[in-house]
Design a protein around this motif. Structure first.
Motif, PDB file in Angstrom:
ATOM      1  N   THR A 218       0.824  -1.213   0.000  1.00  0.00           N
ATOM      2  CA  THR A 218       0.000   0.000   0.000  1.00  0.00           C
ATOM      3  C   THR A 218       0.856   1.259   0.000  1.00  0.00           C
ATOM      4  OG1 THR A 218      -0.134   0.217   2.429  1.00  0.00           O
ATOM      5  CG2 THR A 218      -1.786  -1.173   1.327  1.00  0.00           C
ATOM      6  N   ARG A 219       2.160   1.103   0.091  1.00  0.00           N
ATOM      7  CA  ARG A 219       3.074   2.247   0.187  1.00  0.00           C
ATOM      8  C   ARG A 219       3.865   2.459  -1.106  1.00  0.00           C
ATOM      9  NH1 ARG A 219       5.943   1.089   6.060  1.00  0.00           N
ATOM     10  NH2 ARG A 219       4.090   1.367   7.387  1.00  0.00           N
ATOM     11  N   ILE A 220       3.295   2.064  -2.212  1.00  0.00           N
ATOM     12  CA  ILE A 220       3.991   2.165  -3.493  1.00  0.00           C
ATOM     13  C   ILE A 220       4.305   3.625  -3.818  1.00  0.00           C
ATOM     14  CG2 ILE A 220       3.788   1.691  -5.961  1.00  0.00           C
ATOM     15  CD1 ILE A 220       4.089  -0.791  -4.088  1.00  0.00           C
ATOM     16  N   ALA A 221       5.508   3.849  -4.324  1.00  0.00           N
ATOM     17  CA  ALA A 221       5.979   5.206  -4.600  1.00  0.00           C
ATOM     18  C   ALA A 221       5.096   5.914  -5.615  1.00  0.00           C
ATOM     19  CB  ALA A 221       7.417   5.159  -5.113  1.00  0.00           C
ATOM     20  N   ALA A 222       5.048   7.231  -5.498  1.00  0.00           N
ATOM     21  CA  ALA A 222       4.307   8.047  -6.456  1.00  0.00           C
ATOM     22  C   ALA A 222       4.804   7.769  -7.866  1.00  0.00           C
ATOM     23  CB  ALA A 222       4.480   9.528  -6.120  1.00  0.00           C
ATOM     24  N   GLY A 223       3.868   7.614  -8.795  1.00  0.00           N
ATOM     25  CA  GLY A 223       4.230   7.293 -10.168  1.00  0.00           C
ATOM     26  C   GLY A 223       4.228   5.807 -10.459  1.00  0.00           C
ATOM     27  N   GLN A 224       4.130   4.956  -9.406  1.00  0.00           N
ATOM     28  CA  GLN A 224       4.108   3.509  -9.612  1.00  0.00           C
ATOM     29  C   GLN A 224       2.785   2.886  -9.164  1.00  0.00           C
ATOM     30  OE1 GLN A 224       7.534   1.410  -8.059  1.00  0.00           O
ATOM     31  NE2 GLN A 224       8.952   3.021  -8.679  1.00  0.00           N
ATOM     32  N   SER A 225       1.783   3.709  -8.885  1.00  0.00           N
ATOM     33  CA  SER A 225       0.519   3.191  -8.361  1.00  0.00           C
ATOM     34  C   SER A 225      -0.515   2.927  -9.442  1.00  0.00           C
ATOM     35  CB  SER A 225      -0.056   4.167  -7.328  1.00  0.00           C
ATOM     36  OG  SER A 225      -0.300   5.436  -7.917  1.00  0.00           O
ATOM     37  N   TRP A 226      -0.056   2.781 -10.682  1.00  0.00           N
ATOM     38  CA  TRP A 226      -0.969   2.443 -11.768  1.00  0.00           C
ATOM     39  C   TRP A 226      -1.269   0.942 -11.742  1.00  0.00           C
ATOM     40  CZ3 TRP A 226       1.927  -1.009 -14.533  1.00  0.00           C
ATOM     41  CH2 TRP A 226       3.328  -0.874 -14.495  1.00  0.00           C
ATOM     42  N   GLY A 227      -2.025   0.466 -12.726  1.00  0.00           N
ATOM     43  CA  GLY A 227      -2.257  -0.977 -12.831  1.00  0.00           C
ATOM     44  C   GLY A 227      -3.588  -1.398 -12.260  1.00  0.00           C
ATOM     45  N   VAL A 228      -3.587  -2.440 -11.417  1.00  0.00           N
ATOM     46  CA  VAL A 228      -4.847  -2.989 -10.913  1.00  0.00           C
ATOM     47  C   VAL A 228      -5.605  -1.978 -10.063  1.00  0.00           C
ATOM     48  CG1 VAL A 228      -4.024  -5.375 -11.018  1.00  0.00           C
ATOM     49  CG2 VAL A 228      -3.759  -4.073  -8.890  1.00  0.00           C
ATOM     50  N   SER A 229      -4.920  -0.951  -9.559  1.00  0.00           N
ATOM     51  CA  SER A 229      -5.599   0.084  -8.780  1.00  0.00           C
ATOM     52  C   SER A 229      -6.691   0.773  -9.593  1.00  0.00           C
ATOM     53  CB  SER A 229      -4.593   1.123  -8.280  1.00  0.00           C
ATOM     54  OG  SER A 229      -3.868   1.687  -9.360  1.00  0.00           O
ATOM     55  N   ALA A 230      -6.604   0.731 -10.921  1.00  0.00           N
ATOM     56  CA  ALA A 230      -7.621   1.349 -11.777  1.00  0.00           C
ATOM     57  C   ALA A 230      -8.985   0.677 -11.605  1.00  0.00           C
ATOM     58  CB  ALA A 230      -7.194   1.284 -13.243  1.00  0.00           C
ATOM     59  N   ALA A 231      -8.998  -0.561 -11.092  1.00  0.00           N
ATOM     60  CA  ALA A 231     -10.257  -1.287 -10.912  1.00  0.00           C
ATOM     61  C   ALA A 231     -10.838  -1.111  -9.520  1.00  0.00           C
ATOM     62  CB  ALA A 231     -10.030  -2.774 -11.185  1.00  0.00           C
ATOM     63  N   SER A 232     -10.189  -0.304  -8.688  1.00  0.00           N
ATOM     64  CA  SER A 232     -10.636  -0.128  -7.313  1.00  0.00           C
ATOM     65  C   SER A 232     -11.414   1.164  -7.156  1.00  0.00           C
ATOM     66  CB  SER A 232      -9.424  -0.107  -6.370  1.00  0.00           C
ATOM     67  OG  SER A 232      -9.817   0.138  -5.042  1.00  0.00           O
ATOM     68  N   ASP A 233     -12.420   1.155  -6.281  1.00  0.00           N
ATOM     69  CA  ASP A 233     -13.138   2.396  -6.002  1.00  0.00           C
ATOM     70  C   ASP A 233     -12.974   2.855  -4.560  1.00  0.00           C
ATOM     71  OD1 ASP A 233     -14.882   0.704  -4.618  1.00  0.00           O
ATOM     72  OD2 ASP A 233     -16.323   0.645  -6.270  1.00  0.00           O
ATOM     73  N   SER A 234     -12.207   2.104  -3.755  1.00  0.00           N
ATOM     74  CA  SER A 234     -12.012   2.577  -2.381  1.00  0.00           C
ATOM     75  C   SER A 234     -10.664   2.211  -1.772  1.00  0.00           C
ATOM     76  CB  SER A 234     -13.127   2.055  -1.466  1.00  0.00           C
ATOM     77  OG  SER A 234     -13.150   0.638  -1.465  1.00  0.00           O
ATOM     78  N   GLY A 235      -9.974   1.194  -2.235  1.00  0.00           N
ATOM     79  CA  GLY A 235      -8.696   0.832  -1.642  1.00  0.00           C
ATOM     80  C   GLY A 235      -7.951  -0.184  -2.474  1.00  0.00           C
ATOM     81  N   TRP A 236      -6.614  -0.194  -2.340  1.00  0.00           N
ATOM     82  CA  TRP A 236      -5.806  -1.132  -3.123  1.00  0.00           C
ATOM     83  C   TRP A 236      -4.472  -1.395  -2.445  1.00  0.00           C
ATOM     84  CZ3 TRP A 236      -1.182   1.045  -4.208  1.00  0.00           C
ATOM     85  CH2 TRP A 236      -1.117   2.440  -4.323  1.00  0.00           C
ATOM     86  N   ALA A 237      -3.865  -2.506  -2.830  1.00  0.00           N
ATOM     87  CA  ALA A 237      -2.485  -2.849  -2.481  1.00  0.00           C
ATOM     88  C   ALA A 237      -1.936  -3.558  -3.710  1.00  0.00           C
ATOM     89  CB  ALA A 237      -2.443  -3.763  -1.263  1.00  0.00           C
ATOM     90  N   LEU A 238      -0.742  -3.172  -4.194  1.00  0.00           N
ATOM     91  CA  LEU A 238      -0.291  -3.728  -5.470  1.00  0.00           C
ATOM     92  C   LEU A 238       1.224  -3.758  -5.598  1.00  0.00           C
ATOM     93  CD1 LEU A 238       0.861  -1.228  -7.379  1.00  0.00           C
ATOM     94  CD2 LEU A 238      -1.560  -0.740  -7.675  1.00  0.00           C
ATOM     95  N   LYS A 239       1.669  -4.453  -6.647  1.00  0.00           N
ATOM     96  CA  LYS A 239       3.048  -4.364  -7.126  1.00  0.00           C
ATOM     97  C   LYS A 239       3.007  -4.481  -8.635  1.00  0.00           C
ATOM     98  CE  LYS A 239       7.455  -3.938  -6.990  1.00  0.00           C
ATOM     99  NZ  LYS A 239       7.361  -3.196  -8.258  1.00  0.00           N
ATOM    100  N   ASN A 240       3.734  -3.592  -9.303  1.00  0.00           N
ATOM    101  CA  ASN A 240       3.795  -3.588 -10.758  1.00  0.00           C
ATOM    102  C   ASN A 240       5.166  -4.036 -11.255  1.00  0.00           C
ATOM    103  OD1 ASN A 240       1.170  -2.525 -11.001  1.00  0.00           O
ATOM    104  ND2 ASN A 240       1.924  -0.446 -10.671  1.00  0.00           N
TER     105      ASN A 240
END
Length: 300
Positions: A218-240
């Motif tokens: 959930t602490r992904i750096a600014a500019g790297q929070s794209w991807g599966v987060s586009a399918a979320s409407d309230s929260g996400w945790a990811l790695k690209n």
């Protein structure tokens, strides 16, 4: 710190601002710098095939061969509120290069090895793990890849997590590990599902270990929070992961994680290759993630 999904903006103006900020950040990093980072723990010798991952802060490109391939994308979604169901797979469930999504697997392996030894991570390992996940730092990944025992160490622990189609990259080339969307869902279940997933005779990740991975995602750096987060409407945790292949100049673009949509939580894995550009690949991955989660929601 307990795991909390990364919140998405809840108002129209804030959401629009978030999208613009993410796109603006991506444009900035694509126009800044020219450093290409080798996906090897050591130096690539003369004549070696240099496989490179271009850091998101870099706009460097390798010499391209004529583009003849068509991009491929495969998605898998699992509704965590209905864990008995099988993942919904869209596209061919075939192996893809992992690029930097392998860093979640590296950390899971490191934590399980530490559990087996009866101790936690050292301060140095924690510093490296946090850099590897939050900033996608390759030097940290190189160090931890060696620490877990390279591909053999990865594959030994992956068997305990039920990953049957993930093959570690040769030598120091962790980014050339091959995996499938169904294996990535199995890994995400080990991290996000209550109790994790593993064989009956082996221990899963502890609650402390799972929360540690979740929190870093959930602490992904600014500019790297794209991807599966586009399918979320309230929260996400990811790695690209993003990797430009030197043989073709085409891009592997991947994204894995958990998203919240409506009242449900979904595990999502999107793997792609053959993308002409990084920005085009990201757009394709985000479209695929939204379509996959929308389909899972419709299925109830």
């Amino acid at each position: 710190m307990p795991y909390r999904p990364n919140p998405r903006p809840t108002t129209r103006s804030a959401s629009t601002h978030g999208r613009r900020g993410r796109r603006a950040g991506l444009c900035a990093v694509l126009l800044t710098g020219s450093v290409t980072i080798l996906l090897a723990a050591g130096t690539v010798g003369p004549g070696a095939a240099a496989v490179t991952e271009t850091a998101e802060r870099s706009g460097a490109r390798t010499t391209q061969a004529p583009v003849t391939n068509e991009a491929r994308v495969t998605t898998a979604v699992l509704d965590l509120d209905h864990p008995a169901r099988n993942p919904q797979v869209r596209g061919k469930d075939i192996p893809y290069d992992t690029a930097s999504i392998i860093k979640v697997d590296i950390l899971a392996v490191l934590l399980l090895q530490a559990q087996d030894a009866g101790h936690g991570l050292t301060q140095q390992e924690r510093t490296q793990a946090e850099a590897m996940i939050e900033r996608s730092d390759n030097d940290a990944a190189n160090a931890l890849w060696r620490r877990i025992g390279l591909a053999p160490g990865l594959e030994a622990v992956n068997k305990r997590l039920g990953l049957s189609s993930t093959v570690g990259g040769a030598g120091g080339k962790w980014g050339l590990t091959r995996t499938t969307v169904t294996d990535q869902i199995r890994l995400l279940r080990a991290v996000f599902a209550d109790g994790g997933t593993t064989s009956a005779s082996e221990p899963a990740l502890t609650t402390t270990s799972r929360n540690y991975i979740r929190t870093l995602m959930t602490r992904i750096a600014a500019g790297q929070s794209w991807g599966v987060s586009a399918a979320s409407d309230s929260g996400w945790a990811l790695k690209n992961g993003w990797l430009q292949r030197s043989t073709t100049g085409l891009w592997d673009i991947n994204s894995v994680g958990q998203v919240t949509s409506g009242t449900h939580h979904y595990l999502v894995a999107v793997l792609s290759d053959g993308n002409v550009s990084m920005t085009g690949g990201i757009a394709a991955v985000e479209r695929a993630a939204r379509a996959a989660v929308s389909s899972a929601r419709a299925a109830g």
